[in-house]
Design an enzyme around this catalytic site. Sequence first.
Site, PDB file in Angstrom:
ATOM      1  N   SER A 287      -4.883  -3.094   9.612  1.00 26.89           N
ATOM      2  CA  SER A 287      -6.244  -2.622   9.021  1.00 26.89           C
ATOM      3  C   SER A 287      -7.184  -3.417   9.694  1.00 26.89           C
ATOM      4  O   SER A 287      -7.343  -3.461  11.064  1.00 26.89           O
ATOM      5  CB  SER A 287      -6.103  -2.824   7.493  1.00 26.89           C
TER       6      SER A 287
ATOM      7  N   ASP B  35      -3.509   8.394   6.601  1.00 33.62           N
ATOM      8  CA  ASP B  35      -4.043   7.212   6.401  1.00 33.62           C
ATOM      9  C   ASP B  35      -5.525   7.402   5.751  1.00 33.62           C
ATOM     10  O   ASP B  35      -6.481   8.064   6.463  1.00 33.62           O
ATOM     11  CB  ASP B  35      -4.074   6.177   7.463  1.00 33.62           C
TER      12      ASP B  35
ATOM     13  N   HIS C 149      -1.579   3.794   3.631  1.00 30.86           N
ATOM     14  CA  HIS C 149      -2.442   3.353   4.811  1.00 30.86           C
ATOM     15  C   HIS C 149      -1.442   2.090   5.370  1.00 30.86           C
ATOM     16  O   HIS C 149      -0.659   1.319   4.806  1.00 30.86           O
ATOM     17  CB  HIS C 149      -3.415   2.064   4.006  1.00 30.86           C
TER      18      HIS C 149
END
Length: 553
Positions: A236, A494, A522
């Site tokens: 991320s 995602d 995610h």
Amino acid sequence: MITAPARRQALALALAVLGVASLGACTAGSGPDGSRPRSSAGAADPADRPDLRRFYGQKLAWKPCGDHLCASLTVPMDYARPADGRTFVLPVAKAATAVPGKRVGSVVLNPGGPGERGVRLIRDGGADAMGRGVRERFDVVSFDPRGVGESRPALTCAPAGSTDDAPGADASVSPLVPRTDAERADALAEARATADGCRKASGPLLAHVGTDDAARDLDVLRAALGDRRLTYVGWSYGTSLGTSYAEQFPRRVRAMVLDGAVDPSLDWRQRTLGQATGFRDAVEEYATSCADVVGDGCPGATPEEIRGLIDRLVERARREPLPVDGSAYGLDAAALVSALSLSMYTPEEQWAALSEALGAADGGDGTKLAALAAGEEEPPATDPDADSDTDADSDTDPNADPGTGPEAEPADTVPEDNSEAALIAINCLDVPHPRDAQAYWDALGPAEKAAGVYGTTGVTAELVCEDWPAGRGRPHRVRAAGVPPVLVVGTAGDPATPYAEAVSLARQFPGGMLLSFEAPGHTGYGRNPCVDRKVEEYLIRLTKVRPGTTCTA
């Protein structure tokens, strides 16, 4: 009405969505076009600068902390003035290789955020989740970035002694779309009050917590670990940190995995709209696939029933907040949207709890949804040692004691969890934002059309950056000449880092490789055996991933 903490959670969610995309701006030391200074072997190597040599020459003093080892790393607060005495002292944690005779080096992890604590990742078993081959060959290392967690000094947006429940705390309903002049004035005033609170509590730090500086800290850590080149995994926001490192130190990269990738060429509005659309699509996928994941626990027998329930609850909460046990205010529509969005990260772990919460809300009780909106889907930790991830050793500080200097703050002024403050501060510094509120109001219409309530809440959350110290960067394409092949992992469904950004980032890296994961949720590494195998073959043997390689759930 909902409480002030719940409304800030809605802000934190929307900023977290942008937070994973915060690479687009550079901080001090960036070029005028947004490019980063290149750094490789030679005269421009920061490690060769006399004023940085004492930082690069540190030896980490490891000592036991629970089942792992801990140390502290000292870095200059301002890389342009490293001799001015101001420093950050960063906690570092390590799970040593299981087979010392096979050791290749260290693999450094960043769990994302910005604002997530790397030391906690190690303490909570992050190393144990990695494959046996990686554990045999690498020490698994992570750290709390500058300003985050147990970093000293650390960020806070609340003055010492303040409380969310103090008399006079604002508890007004936040409209999903501020349409009237009065609603917009209120939204702007609240955003500016939040920014002002951060400046008052952390002002001297705010210019020094950007991702580019954190990437320079990562290189100091690499040197302190004794590794000639960096092996790195970032999830991320961690992909922003990794990309910045690759641009500044391309020839220092051994292997780099960027999972849940961020496209640095997008501006704040493009990212906000793209990610809001991702959350809207993820909630639609929840309605469509709930039965496959949750079974009989879904809050409706068909996708149409689930969609209808969500729409009814949002509309009900628009008119009057849902009752919440122990709250005088309840749960409004903005917090309900937060609960939905926060539940889209790991469907296999979160959708059952979301389904139960939606069912309870349909019966008139918003308590479980409020817990999801506040990120409390799991009971709080009761570990008596949880307040301190490390017993940081200060012997590695080449200048002063940890947390000292003219801009350090007493530790008791920083909350135990300062992730919201870090998230706001890093995002607003990294990503260029308009200084005129009208730009945000102009974005509301397109956001609502593209992603409904997920778009409008995303845009209004960005208002906090309207009145923030500006960074110097601009959206740009990756410039990392000389970097070895980087592995980018993109998950098709995602919600926070849309798959298209992974495709774009892989193309921007010279020799970049894309590993696709066909699933909702995610990121991919750590969630799927096929993804895990490909990532770990690359980390261990530098095995390339062929174009078009796809893993399925």
